[in-house]
Design a protein around this motif. Structure first.
Motif, PDB file in Angstrom:
ATOM      1  N   GLY A  54       0.801  -1.212   0.000  1.00 40.98           N
ATOM      2  CA  GLY A  54       0.000   0.000   0.000  1.00 40.98           C
ATOM      3  C   GLY A  54       0.836   1.265   0.000  1.00 40.98           C
ATOM      4  N   SER A  55       0.288   2.328   0.559  1.00 42.46           N
ATOM      5  CA  SER A  55       0.932   3.640   0.476  1.00 42.46           C
ATOM      6  C   SER A  55       2.279   3.675   1.192  1.00 42.46           C
ATOM      7  CB  SER A  55       0.007   4.716   1.060  1.00 42.46           C
ATOM      8  OG  SER A  55      -0.244   4.479   2.439  1.00 42.46           O
ATOM      9  N   ARG A  56       2.441   2.872   2.237  1.00 42.19           N
ATOM     10  CA  ARG A  56       3.723   2.861   2.953  1.00 42.19           C
ATOM     11  C   ARG A  56       4.811   2.181   2.135  1.00 42.19           C
ATOM     12  NH1 ARG A  56       3.119   4.751   8.098  1.00 42.19           N
ATOM     13  NH2 ARG A  56       0.966   4.944   8.810  1.00 42.19           N
ATOM     14  N   MET A  57       4.430   1.249   1.293  1.00 45.93           N
ATOM     15  CA  MET A  57       5.393   0.635   0.385  1.00 45.93           C
ATOM     16  C   MET A  57       5.770   1.604  -0.731  1.00 45.93           C
ATOM     17  SD  MET A  57       4.898  -2.698  -2.095  1.00 45.93           S
ATOM     18  CE  MET A  57       3.674  -1.835  -3.095  1.00 45.93           C
ATOM     19  N   TRP A  58       4.785   2.349  -1.250  1.00 46.51           N
ATOM     20  CA  TRP A  58       5.021   3.256  -2.372  1.00 46.51           C
ATOM     21  C   TRP A  58       5.634   4.572  -1.946  1.00 46.51           C
ATOM     22  CZ3 TRP A  58       5.110   1.289  -6.970  1.00 46.51           C
ATOM     23  CH2 TRP A  58       4.298   0.193  -7.280  1.00 46.51           C
ATOM     24  N   GLY A  59       5.709   4.825  -0.636  1.00 43.91           N
ATOM     25  CA  GLY A  59       6.296   6.073  -0.175  1.00 43.91           C
ATOM     26  C   GLY A  59       5.362   7.259  -0.259  1.00 43.91           C
ATOM     27  N   THR A  60       4.039   7.004  -0.277  1.00 46.76           N
ATOM     28  CA  THR A  60       3.064   8.086  -0.391  1.00 46.76           C
ATOM     29  C   THR A  60       2.183   8.187   0.846  1.00 46.76           C
ATOM     30  OG1 THR A  60       1.511   6.612  -1.537  1.00 46.76           O
ATOM     31  CG2 THR A  60       3.013   7.911  -2.903  1.00 46.76           C
ATOM     32  N   SER A  61       2.566   7.535   1.927  1.00 45.80           N
ATOM     33  CA  SER A  61       1.716   7.508   3.116  1.00 45.80           C
ATOM     34  C   SER A  61       1.767   8.833   3.870  1.00 45.80           C
ATOM     35  CB  SER A  61       2.145   6.369   4.047  1.00 45.80           C
ATOM     36  OG  SER A  61       3.479   6.568   4.481  1.00 45.80           O
ATOM     37  N   ARG A  62       0.714   9.075   4.624  1.00 46.34           N
ATOM     38  CA  ARG A  62       0.670  10.181   5.586  1.00 46.34           C
ATOM     39  C   ARG A  62       0.831   9.599   6.985  1.00 46.34           C
ATOM     40  NH1 ARG A  62      -3.976  10.644   2.559  1.00 46.34           N
ATOM     41  NH2 ARG A  62      -5.139   9.982   4.414  1.00 46.34           N
ATOM     42  N   ARG A  63       0.949  10.464   7.970  1.00 45.15           N
ATOM     43  CA  ARG A  63       1.118   9.980   9.343  1.00 45.15           C
ATOM     44  C   ARG A  63      -0.072   9.138   9.801  1.00 45.15           C
ATOM     45  NH1 ARG A  63       5.010  12.192  12.532  1.00 45.15           N
ATOM     46  NH2 ARG A  63       3.768  11.766  14.394  1.00 45.15           N
TER      47      ARG A  63
END
Length: 254
Positions: A54-63
């Protein structure tokens, strides 16, 4: 053989896939496997592999982004695990697969499982005692066929989100994910030599190809606010050529 950070003995993976040390402070390890398994009520000894996606893998996550996980449970666990189930608790969403189902999905070219075997950043590997590369399809057509089918479903879903519900933000996220998936699939199916129509699945996606795909998806999502007034036909025109071009490259393998 080696001991990994989650416990148990793992088949040694190539150096680029070594999990981070237990004191790592990267975004993908700030929660930790033990906390996630406790939340999901999964026994640590039953878990063979665990990946952050997901976003944490793609580097697009928020806190405040959720933690999306792929968790592989040993077939010999008691009681016997179902082939697949989705678990959610607080800010953790997990796709939980039996080891045999995980292997079957790898052989069939399912994109998410292929990512865990070929592309996932090392810091997103929380545990890996089953070597996924032993179960990959040798023929890139398996990946091409799977991704073409999935992209078709996603595109129709994006159309529904905008045409029927007027949800531009959600539509753009689906389109962004679809384009990103196609870009990664094209890179994987070029083969080890990097040319078109590879006879084998590429060993990995080059960092610049991964970054290009992630960057393209982010650009599509970021532009959504500016196009909130658009209907589906107008919005689709902006991305359809790119979508069709990428799919055509995969179709060449079939």
């Amino acid at each position: 053989m080696r001991k990994n950070r989650g416990g148990g003995t793992a088949t040694r993976a190539p150096p680029s896939r070594e999990p981070p040390p237990s004191n790592a402070t990267t975004p993908a390890t700030s929660m930790g496997l033990k906390i996630a398994l406790d939340l999901l009520k999964l026994k640590d000894s039953d878990v063979a592999n665990a990946y952050v996606v997901g976003s944490r893998m793609w580097g697009t996550s928020r806190r405040d982004s959720d933690w999306d996980l792929v968790v592989v449970v040993r077939d010999e666990s008691k009681p016997a695990p179902p082939a697949h189930r989705d678990l959610h608790c607080r800010d953790v969403d997990a796709s939980v697969l039996s080891a045999s189902e995980y292997s079957a999905r790898l052989r069939a070219g399912h994109f998410l499982e292929i990512l865990t075997a070929r592309c996932i950043p090392p810091e997103c590997i929380w545990r890996e005692t089953i070597n996924p590369r032993l179960h990959l399809p040798h023929d890139p057509r398996a990946i091409a066929h799977s991704v073409i089918e999935e992209s078709d479903r996603d595109w129709k879903f994006a159309q529904k989100m905008l045409s029927e519900k007027g949800e531009m933000q959600r539509c753009s996220r689906v389109v962004a994910s679809c384009i990103r998936e196609l870009m990664i699939a094209v890179a994987l199916t070029r083969g080890p030599g990097g040319g078109g129509g590879g006879a084998a699945v590429a060993v990995a996606v080059a960092p610049e190809e991964w970054q290009n795909a992630a960057g393209r998806a982010k650009a599509i999502r970021d532009e959504a606010c500016a196009y909130s007034h658009m209907g589906w036909e107008e919005y689709e025109m902006m991305h359809r050529e790119e979508f069709d071009t990428l799919r055509a490259q995969l179709h060449e393998l079939l």
